[in-house]
Design an enzyme around this catalytic site. Structure first.
Site, PDB file in Angstrom:
ATOM      1  CG  ASN A 111      -2.370   0.562   0.690  1.00 59.10           C
ATOM      2  OD1 ASN A 111      -2.448   1.636   0.100  1.00 59.10           O
ATOM      3  ND2 ASN A 111      -3.428  -0.185   0.960  1.00 59.10           N
ATOM      4  NE  ARG A 112      -2.182   4.750  -3.646  1.00 60.39           N
ATOM      5  CZ  ARG A 112      -2.968   3.745  -3.986  1.00 60.39           C
ATOM      6  NH1 ARG A 112      -3.474   2.960  -3.043  1.00 60.39           N
ATOM      7  NH2 ARG A 112      -3.238   3.502  -5.249  1.00 60.39           N
ATOM      8  CG  HIS A 137       1.943  -1.977  -3.949  1.00 62.45           C
ATOM      9  ND1 HIS A 137       1.276  -2.080  -2.747  1.00 62.45           N
ATOM     10  CD2 HIS A 137       0.983  -2.056  -4.927  1.00 62.45           C
ATOM     11  CE1 HIS A 137      -0.020  -2.225  -2.975  1.00 62.45           C
ATOM     12  NE2 HIS A 137      -0.224  -2.209  -4.281  1.00 62.45           N
ATOM     13  CG  HIS A 208      -1.459  -6.513  -5.895  1.00 63.50           C
ATOM     14  ND1 HIS A 208      -2.609  -6.496  -6.645  1.00 63.50           N
ATOM     15  CD2 HIS A 208      -1.248  -5.233  -5.503  1.00 63.50           C
ATOM     16  CE1 HIS A 208      -3.065  -5.253  -6.711  1.00 63.50           C
ATOM     17  NE2 HIS A 208      -2.261  -4.468  -6.025  1.00 63.50           N
ATOM     18  CE1 TYR A 210      -5.435  -6.161 -10.685  1.00 63.83           C
ATOM     19  CE2 TYR A 210      -3.459  -7.063  -9.669  1.00 63.83           C
ATOM     20  CZ  TYR A 210      -4.168  -5.979 -10.166  1.00 63.83           C
ATOM     21  OH  TYR A 210      -3.608  -4.727 -10.143  1.00 63.83           O
ATOM     22  CG  ASP A 280      -7.421   1.447  -4.820  1.00 60.76           C
ATOM     23  OD1 ASP A 280      -6.953   0.610  -4.011  1.00 60.76           O
ATOM     24  OD2 ASP A 280      -6.739   1.999  -5.697  1.00 60.76           O
ATOM     25  CD  GLN A 317      -6.333  -0.816  -0.308  1.00 57.56           C
ATOM     26  OE1 GLN A 317      -6.210  -0.594   0.900  1.00 57.56           O
ATOM     27  NE2 GLN A 317      -6.516   0.150  -1.182  1.00 57.56           N
ATOM     28  CD  GLU A 345      -3.814  -5.249  -2.678  1.00 62.29           C
ATOM     29  OE1 GLU A 345      -2.682  -4.762  -2.487  1.00 62.29           O
ATOM     30  OE2 GLU A 345      -4.711  -4.641  -3.297  1.00 62.29           O
TER      31      GLU A 345
END
Length: 380
Positions: A111-112, A137, A208, A210, A280, A317, A345
């Site tokens: 994440n950020r 990330h 991560h 999908y 998100d 997430q 996540e």
């Protein structure tokens, strides 16, 4: 005539050899249709390969040690047909040349981080900026782009190791990381994360993947059903950075405490949906946190495949592929359209190093970073 007979015989031998060669090549493909040869190479002097995990339940997980990426994951649908439920690419070259985190191990920090700045013991560290003025990330050369050392001790287990040196991507401390993938007899894929450091640092590892449980990677996941055990979430601003608030999900599109389709509330006029271009966002999971009960459940009505997410992490997430646009082609040449997958996540909250009131991501020398997430599959 003898010459003609000889020619026919030679042709028959060549045809038989070609047929046998084709049969052998087909036999080498994985259940998901991947060719391991397309993943075999050397990067920076380290070997890269595709590792295939299988178990007694018939599951198959294909993982490359380039980024520790889950390339395919075959699970049975309600008719016992094996179905690939993750997006990805069918060659190492595509993972290298096409920017993305499909199925990758994310680190050092998932994440950020706000403006890429953290402070540890009064020392400020600058991390790479790669997303709207923030670090995302682990930066552009995070763990998702590293070659991990791989060992496969059994058919169902893969152990990946990585030493991230002190100062890599601006992070302090030599970080010794081990990630173990295990296919369980309960139709599960377990991911076990471990790390040690020789200097105070921060760690927040995740995967991560999908997911698209329909197996139709050219369609969207808006009709899939989702439940998340979270009374609150962390809102974001227009740069996708957390505001620092923990907000209740009551009377918002973020209330997944009762199962609903992912697309049910997506068109509502909500500032947070606008900021995230959809979902998100990090969800604050209800405690107690352990791996015995699900934190989230995803299911697809067309295949009957259900996936439970079990974790000891405080957050998850939810991302629904808002930046997929049909330009990226994945396995079998399929173009991945908008919202063709959902990511769940497991993690600590975004920008936690700058939010001392939130669960800590600090790791000290002598401490053992240990966390586990399980994706468990069944049918409905």
């Amino acid at each position: 005539m003898k010459h003609l007979a000889s020619l026919f015989a030679s042709t028959a031998v060549l045809a038989l050899a070609a047929t046998m060669s084709c049969s052998q090549n087909k036999a080498q493909l994985t259940k998901s249709g991947l060719d391991p040869d397309k993943f075999t190479d050397t990067i920076a002097g380290k070997p890269v390969a595709l590792y295939t995990l299988t178990n007694s339940e018939g599951l198959e997980a294909c993982i490359t040690n380039f980024g520790g990426r889950i390339v395919s994951l075959m699970v049975p649908d309600r008719d016992n047909k094996l179905t690939d439920v993750v997006l990805g690419h069918d060659s190492l070259a595509d993972y290298i040349n096409i920017d993305g985190n499909f199925g990758a191990i994310i680190g050092r920090y998932g994440n950020r981080i706000n403006h890429g700045r953290i402070t540890i013991d009064s020392v400020e560290y600058q991390l790479p900026i790669n997303d709207n003025g923030h670090s995302l990330h682990g930066g552009p050369v995070g763990f998702h782009n590293c070659v991990w050392d791989a060992q496969q001790p059994s058919d169902s287990v893969l152990v990946l190791k990585l030493l991230s040196p002190d100062g890599e991507a601006g992070y302090p401390g030599n970080l010794d990381v081990t990630v173990t993938y295990t296919l369980g007899a309960d139709r599960s894929l377990n991911i076990n994360y471990e790390a040690y450091t020789d200097k105070p640092t921060i760690v927040n590892l995740t995967n991560h993947a999908y997911f698209n449980l329909s197996g139709n990677m050219g369609g969207d996941i808006l009709g899939e059903n989702l439940w998340i055990d979270a009374d609150a979430y962390t809102p974001i601003d227009s740069s996708f950075m957390t505001t620092g608030e923990i907000a209740p999900v009551d009377n918002t599109p973020f209330d997944f405490r009762s199962t609903k389709t992912i697309g049910a509330d997506l068109s509502l006029p909500d500032v947070q949906l606008q900021n995230g271009k959809g979902y998100d966002h990090n969800f604050v999971l209800n405690g107690p946190l352990h791996t015995d009960t699900p934190a989230a459940t995803l299911s697809d009505p067309s295949t009957g495949i259900q996936m439970e997410v079990l974790t000891d992490q405080p957050g998850i997430q939810l991302y629904i592929g808002n930046f997929l646009d049909g330009k990226v082609k994945g396995k079998q040449g399929i173009a991945y359209p908008l919202r063709s997958a959902v990511c769940l996540e497991t993690q600590h909250y975004p920008d936690t190093p700058n939010k001392p009131e939130w669960p800590s991501v600090r790791l000290e020398p002598g401490q053992h970073y240990l966390t586990q997430t399980t994706y468990r599959f069944s049918n409905i």
